[in-house]
Design an enzyme around this catalytic site. Structure first.
Site, short mmCIF file in Angstrom:
data_model
loop_
_atom_site.label_atom_id
_atom_site.label_comp_id
_atom_site.label_asym_id
_atom_site.label_seq_id
_atom_site.Cartn_x
_atom_site.Cartn_y
_atom_site.Cartn_z
CG LEU A 227 5.74 -5.41 3.62
CD1 LEU A 227 6.40 -5.54 2.35
CD2 LEU A 227 5.61 -5.62 5.25
CG ASP B 208 -19.18 22.73 16.35
OD1 ASP B 208 -17.72 23.19 16.93
OD2 ASP B 208 -18.88 21.90 15.83
CG MET C 12 -9.67 -1.11 13.38
SD MET C 12 -8.58 -1.24 11.59
CE MET C 12 -8.95 -0.31 11.04
NE ARG D 67 -3.41 -0.15 2.61
CZ ARG D 67 -4.74 0.16 2.13
NH1 ARG D 67 -5.07 -0.81 1.96
NH2 ARG D 67 -5.54 0.73 2.44
#
Length: 653
Positions: free
Chosen positions: A315, A623, A246, A70
């Site tokens: 990787l 906000d 995650m 990647r």
């Protein structure tokens, strides 16, 4: 002899492909060294089952062959997804320190020569890099590379995809976390939903099969859309991939946001019991399923609940040229620096081989975040015997508190942080647990065993601390407490009959609704946000930089209602069957008027859910408009009406 034979086997396999033959003694010695590390029967079996030759330099000490690379093309992104990046963005690496197109191709050629068969281009958002089409075209010329893929948010996909396909792109992953346009804008903090949908359809029109759609599932955000995403595969050749949420720096990860794949799978099977499991490759990260007769399929990426480290073949090269052998690992090796210092191909291969060889068996588990306060994961504290109290899974706050009627001066203190700065993590846990068991109502009460060396202190200077001589069970039980100004315990009167969330001793507790009958219950709440003339005009004309204020606030209010039990400690988790939040503009007051309603069939009311919905909608308006003016006032937050329950109906005149 066994080691020599094993080395010869590896060398012979590699010699079968002329482009992988070692040309120097150094590479031969390195291959032999790697071979000696693969003497375990499991590792041997892993290699022998794969007859194809493979470079020893891309094989780790556990026998995993890394044939998937990647490459991040940029750190920049044109969205600000809440689970991925802070709203203000991240500090970008100077352009001079990023890999050039030629450096990307040089490194890619090296990895492909050693056995990489698939390259995925990522970011940031890879399609905002101006030379992305040229990079794809050059990758396509690399002999031995079978797959060139891209992961994109889809905003620029429709415009670029025809050229990318012509250049050689043959696989696409598109990130999409919701099928609701307003919620999309809320999650990614930008517009663009229809561009993403258009990109998905363009990919199917151009013949991509399947078009993978990545959906990060987050509790309180989009877990209610799982079935809609499955239905999305009915008439389109999609592979909707549900990804477990995650932890990353800056995304305020906490355990309660994660929805496990088993929970999602159970939900889907209730709707489609005929769901079929599909076979998958050994190195696949996905567990794939298909509803019979649907064109597409679904998959689950279980990186948190069931990691796939044992078959990892990936990787990563970052945009600034660092090699990462594990997504969760901190170790990185700068290939860019070695490349720019003139390292030879042989030297680069040695550097890569050493990094791959250091790859661990599996990634570390994420640190659990202590937020919200009632965190299911905190059932087993470290060295909990230090403390005289225990943490109940049902969360009963165990401390004396004032119970006098009319004591308006006793105001709640909300802690701005959970941990003492600089304290030991184990002690941080105890502090947080102590806060969990304290009703912070003008007094900071901690109970600990006198033998503990850890001196607990208040996090708020205006909150007192219980002296040691009043921390015994005898002094602590009942309704005695110490104030900052008193050296002796003060006796408090009994709790009022009107306070339903305290027991007979004045301790805060959840109300037991187990004996109540089910009934139809509803509640309506309201709030008003005074914006001022300028901000009001921009909201009305939808010119606020952050997006459609009214649409985003509406979604925030609905989400807030669903999360009430996580925000208000003693509220029950109520299954709401309908939540409605409406926002209207009051030109006379330059205000946004908010009305929220919640409905359920259950044993307790939904007043807090309605109030939370109105509050969150109002805070979201604040906000999104605070960059225009700070002179914004939230007022008139109140319950307007409620029906059902033992105390009967209520309506504010």
């Amino acid at each position: 002899m066994a080691a020599v034979a094993w080395a010869q086997l590896l060398r012979g396999a590699r010699g079968a492909a002329s482009r992988r033959v070692c040309s120097t003694r150094a590479r031969a010695r390195a291959a032999s060294a790697v071979a000696q590390e693969l003497q375990s029967s499991g590792s041997r079996r892993f290699v022998l089952e794969r007859a194809a030759p493979f470079s020893a330099f891309l094989m780790d000490s556990f026998g995993r062959q890394h044939n998937y690379l990647r490459i991040s093309l940029t750190e920049k992104c044109n969205l600000r997804c809440q689970y991925c990046m802070p709203e203000e963005g991240v500090q970008l690496t100077p352009k001079s320190e990023l890999l050039t197109a030629q450096e990307i191709i040089t490194l890619a050629r090296l990895f492909v020569k050693e056995g990489v068969e698939k390259i995925r281009l990522t970011g940031g958002e890879p399609l905002i890099r101006p030379d992305v089409v040229d990079i794809v075209g050059q990758l396509y010329k690399l002999e031995g590379l079978k797959t060139i893929a891209v992961t994109t948010n889809g905003i620029n996909l429709t415009r670029l995809l025809p050229r990318l396909k012509e250049a050689g792109l043959n696989a696409i992953n598109i990130s999409l976390d919701t099928l609701v346009p307003a919620k999309f804008e809320f999650i990614v903090r930008r517009k663009g939903f229809h561009k993403v949908i258009e990109g998905i359809h363009k990919a199917t029109e151009l013949g991509y099969r399947p078009v993978k759609v990545n959906c990060v599932v987050m509790r309180g955000f989009n877990e209610d859309e799982v079935l809609d995403f499955v239905d999305f595969t009915k008439d389109l050749p999609l592979d909707v991939r549900f990804i477990e949420y995650m932890p990353f720096d800056g995304n305020k990860w906490n355990f309660k946001k994660m929805v496990s794949y088993k929970e999602m799978l159970d939900t889907i099977k209730q709707r489609w019991p005929e769901l079929e499991k599909l076979p998958c490759e050994t190195s696949s990260t996905a567990k794939s399923y298909k509803v019979p007769h649907f064109q597409g399929q679904i998959s689950f990426i279980t990186s948190m609940s069931e990691h796939f480290c044992g078959s990892c073949n990936r990787l990563r090269i970052t945009a600034d040229g660092n090699l990462k052998v594990c997504l969760f690992g901190n170790s990185e090796v700068s290939l860019r620096d070695h490349l720019r210092l003139g390292a030879s191909e042989e030297e680069l291969i040695q550097i890569i081989g050493k990094a791959v060889g250091r790859k661990k068996k599996q990634h570390a588990e994420p640190t659990l975040m202590l937020f919200p306060l009632c965190q299911d994961a905190l059932q087993d504290p470290p060295n909990s015997k230090q403390w005289g109290h225990t943490f109940s899974h049902g969360l009963t706050l165990r401390t004396s508190l004032p119970k006098q009627k009319g004591k308006a001066s006793m105001k709640n203190k909300l802690m701005g942080q959970l941990f003492l700065p600089g304290s030991h993590p184990e002690k941080q846990w105890h502090v947080a647990t102590g806060i969990l068991q304290t009703q912070l109502q003008g007094y900071c009460v901690f109970q600990k065993d006198p033998s503990s060396a850890f001196d607990t202190k208040c996090l708020d200077a205006s909150v007192g601390q219980v002296p040691v001589d009043c921390q015994s069970e005898k002094a602590y039980s009942g309704s005695e407490f110490h104030t900052r100004d008193s050296a002796s315990c003060t006796k408090l009167p009994c709790a009022s009959d009107n306070l339903t969330h305290t027991d007979e001793e004045g301790r805060a507790t959840m109300v037991d609704v187990g004996g109540k009958p089910d009934s139809r219950r509803s509640a309506v709440a309201g709030a008003v946000v005074l914006l001022g003339e300028k901000a009001f005009r921009m909201v009305r004309q939808n010119q606020v930089k952050k997006g459609d204020v009214l649409a985003v606030a509406q979604i925030a209010g609905i989400q807030g209602a669903k999360l009430t039990s996580q925000l208000i400690p003693l509220c029950h988790n109520i299954p709401l069957y309908h939540v409605e939040v409406s926002l209207s503009l009051d030109e006379a007051r330059h205000a946004v008027v908010i009305c929220s309603s919640c409905h359920t069939w259950g044993r307790t009311g939904v007043e807090m859910e309605a109030l939370t919905a109105a509050s969150l909608a109002a805070l979201t308006v604040y906000d999104m408009c605070k960059s225009v003016t700070q002179d914004i006032i939230i007022q008139e937050l109140k319950l307007l009406s409620k029906t059902g329950g033992q105390r009967g109906d209520f309506s504010r005149v």
